[in-house]
Design a protein around this motif. Structure first.
Motif, PDB file in Angstrom:
ATOM      1  N   ALA A  32      63.633 -12.876  39.234  1.00 21.06           N
ATOM      2  CA  ALA A  32      63.283 -11.452  39.233  1.00 21.06           C
ATOM      3  C   ALA A  32      62.797 -11.014  40.600  1.00 21.06           C
ATOM      4  CB  ALA A  32      62.218 -11.189  38.175  1.00 21.06           C
ATOM      5  N   GLY A  33      61.996 -11.860  41.266  1.00 18.40           N
ATOM      6  CA  GLY A  33      61.520 -11.525  42.608  1.00 18.40           C
ATOM      7  C   GLY A  33      62.664 -11.407  43.586  1.00 18.40           C
ATOM      8  N   GLY A  35      65.716 -10.663  42.834  1.00 19.50           N
ATOM      9  CA  GLY A  35      66.503  -9.491  42.470  1.00 19.50           C
ATOM     10  C   GLY A  35      65.881  -8.214  43.009  1.00 19.50           C
ATOM     11  N   SER A  36      64.565  -8.101  42.935  1.00 16.10           N
ATOM     12  CA  SER A  36      63.905  -6.904  43.451  1.00 16.10           C
ATOM     13  C   SER A  36      64.055  -6.808  44.958  1.00 16.10           C
ATOM     14  CB  SER A  36      62.428  -6.906  43.058  1.00 16.10           C
ATOM     15  OG  SER A  36      61.776  -8.049  43.627  1.00 16.10           O
ATOM     16  N   GLU A  37      63.986  -7.930  45.638  1.00 14.43           N
ATOM     17  CA  GLU A  37      64.191  -7.915  47.084  1.00 14.43           C
ATOM     18  C   GLU A  37      65.616  -7.505  47.432  1.00 14.43           C
ATOM     19  OE1 GLU A  37      63.114 -11.687  48.608  1.00 14.43           O
ATOM     20  OE2 GLU A  37      60.962 -11.482  48.185  1.00 14.43           O
ATOM     21  N   GLU A  38      66.590  -8.029  46.660  1.00 11.89           N
ATOM     22  CA  GLU A  38      67.980  -7.662  46.900  1.00 11.89           C
ATOM     23  C   GLU A  38      68.204  -6.185  46.631  1.00 11.89           C
ATOM     24  OE1 GLU A  38      70.323 -10.183  44.501  1.00 11.89           O
ATOM     25  OE2 GLU A  38      70.018 -11.975  45.731  1.00 11.89           O
ATOM     26  N   LEU A  39      67.558  -5.666  45.573  1.00 14.61           N
ATOM     27  CA  LEU A  39      67.694  -4.245  45.255  1.00 14.61           C
ATOM     28  C   LEU A  39      67.102  -3.372  46.363  1.00 14.61           C
ATOM     29  CD1 LEU A  39      68.481  -2.032  43.280  1.00 14.61           C
ATOM     30  CD2 LEU A  39      66.256  -2.320  42.156  1.00 14.61           C
ATOM     31  N   ALA A  40      65.934  -3.769  46.882  1.00 12.58           N
ATOM     32  CA  ALA A  40      65.319  -3.016  47.962  1.00 12.58           C
ATOM     33  C   ALA A  40      66.196  -3.038  49.208  1.00 12.58           C
ATOM     34  CB  ALA A  40      63.935  -3.582  48.274  1.00 12.58           C
ATOM     35  N   LYS A  43      69.134  -0.708  48.657  1.00 10.76           N
ATOM     36  CA  LYS A  43      68.740   0.689  48.790  1.00 10.76           C
ATOM     37  C   LYS A  43      68.563   1.073  50.258  1.00 10.76           C
ATOM     38  CE  LYS A  43      66.443   1.264  44.300  1.00 10.76           C
ATOM     39  NZ  LYS A  43      65.161   1.564  43.620  1.00 10.76           N
TER      40      LYS A  43
END
Length: 206
Positions: A32-33, A35-40, A43
């Motif tokens: 999850a961590g 994934g959030s970094e990849e999403l940021a 963006k």
């Protein structure tokens, strides 16, 4: 006699399950961590690409405007050069018209030429009786007249031409100025008339 399976003590299976569950939770949290970094990151890259695209669009619009402006400028210069070269021909037509020589087929050609140059923006100016304007007229002759109250174009020796607000050629004119002393000479007459009026008013009162 049945042999017991080799391994730990009773309860060891539940401990193993707990270990597996804990490891899965840690793995999920780590995933999850990431994934959030990849999403940021995605963006941020999207915002950068959007800004690049907007900048390119603005540059393209400015380029189109500049090209259109340059195209119009080149066209205006070309048309102006052509019209300027036709002014002597228009002068010849004008002189021929003054002598009554614009007749028949020549009249049709002359009128067609004048119509075409007018559509292209060439305007003739200069009329007798209009005030003298040094920005539009060039005085070739000078005289005095009691019939004018300001510097006036009393004869158009050669018409002027302009395209829009730009003067191609000033009008060649004869200028008349007010007669020197004409205004001062008329002042005593006005005073005499005023005195006569005062006398007549005084006589009527008596």
């Amino acid at each position: 006699m049945t042999d017991k399976p080799q391994g730990g003590k009773p309860g060891d299976d539940s401990a193993a399950e707990e270990a597996v569950i804990k490891a899965a939770e840690e793995a999920a949290a780590a995933g999850a961590g990431e994934g959030s970094e990849e999403l940021a990151t995605a963006k941020r890259e999207l915002a950068e690409r959007t800004a690049d695209l907007q900048r390119l669009q603005a540059e393209y619009q400015n380029y189109r405007k500049r090209v259109e402006r340059d195209r119009l400028t080149v066209r205006e210069i070309a048309v102006s050069n052509i019209l300027e070269s036709l002014i002597p021909v228009l002068d010849d037509i004008g002189r021929a018209r003054e002598h009554g020589e614009v007749t028949g087929g020549f009249k049709s050609v002359a009128e067609s030429l004048e119509t075409v140059v007018a559509k292209l923006g060439l305007q003739q100016f200069g009329k007798e009786g209009e005030p003298f304007d040094p920005t539009q007229h060039e005085a070739l002759m000078h005289s005095y007249s009691s019939d004018v109250t300001e510097d006036t174009c009393v004869q158009i020796l050669q018409p002027g031409y302009r395209i829009g607000e730009r003067i191609i050629r000033p009008a060649m004119v004869a200028v008349a100025e007010p007669q020197p002393g004409s205004q001062t000479a008329s002042a005593p007459d006005a005073d005499a008339k005023s005195a006569d009026a005062d006398k007549s008013d005084g006589g009527s009162d008596s």
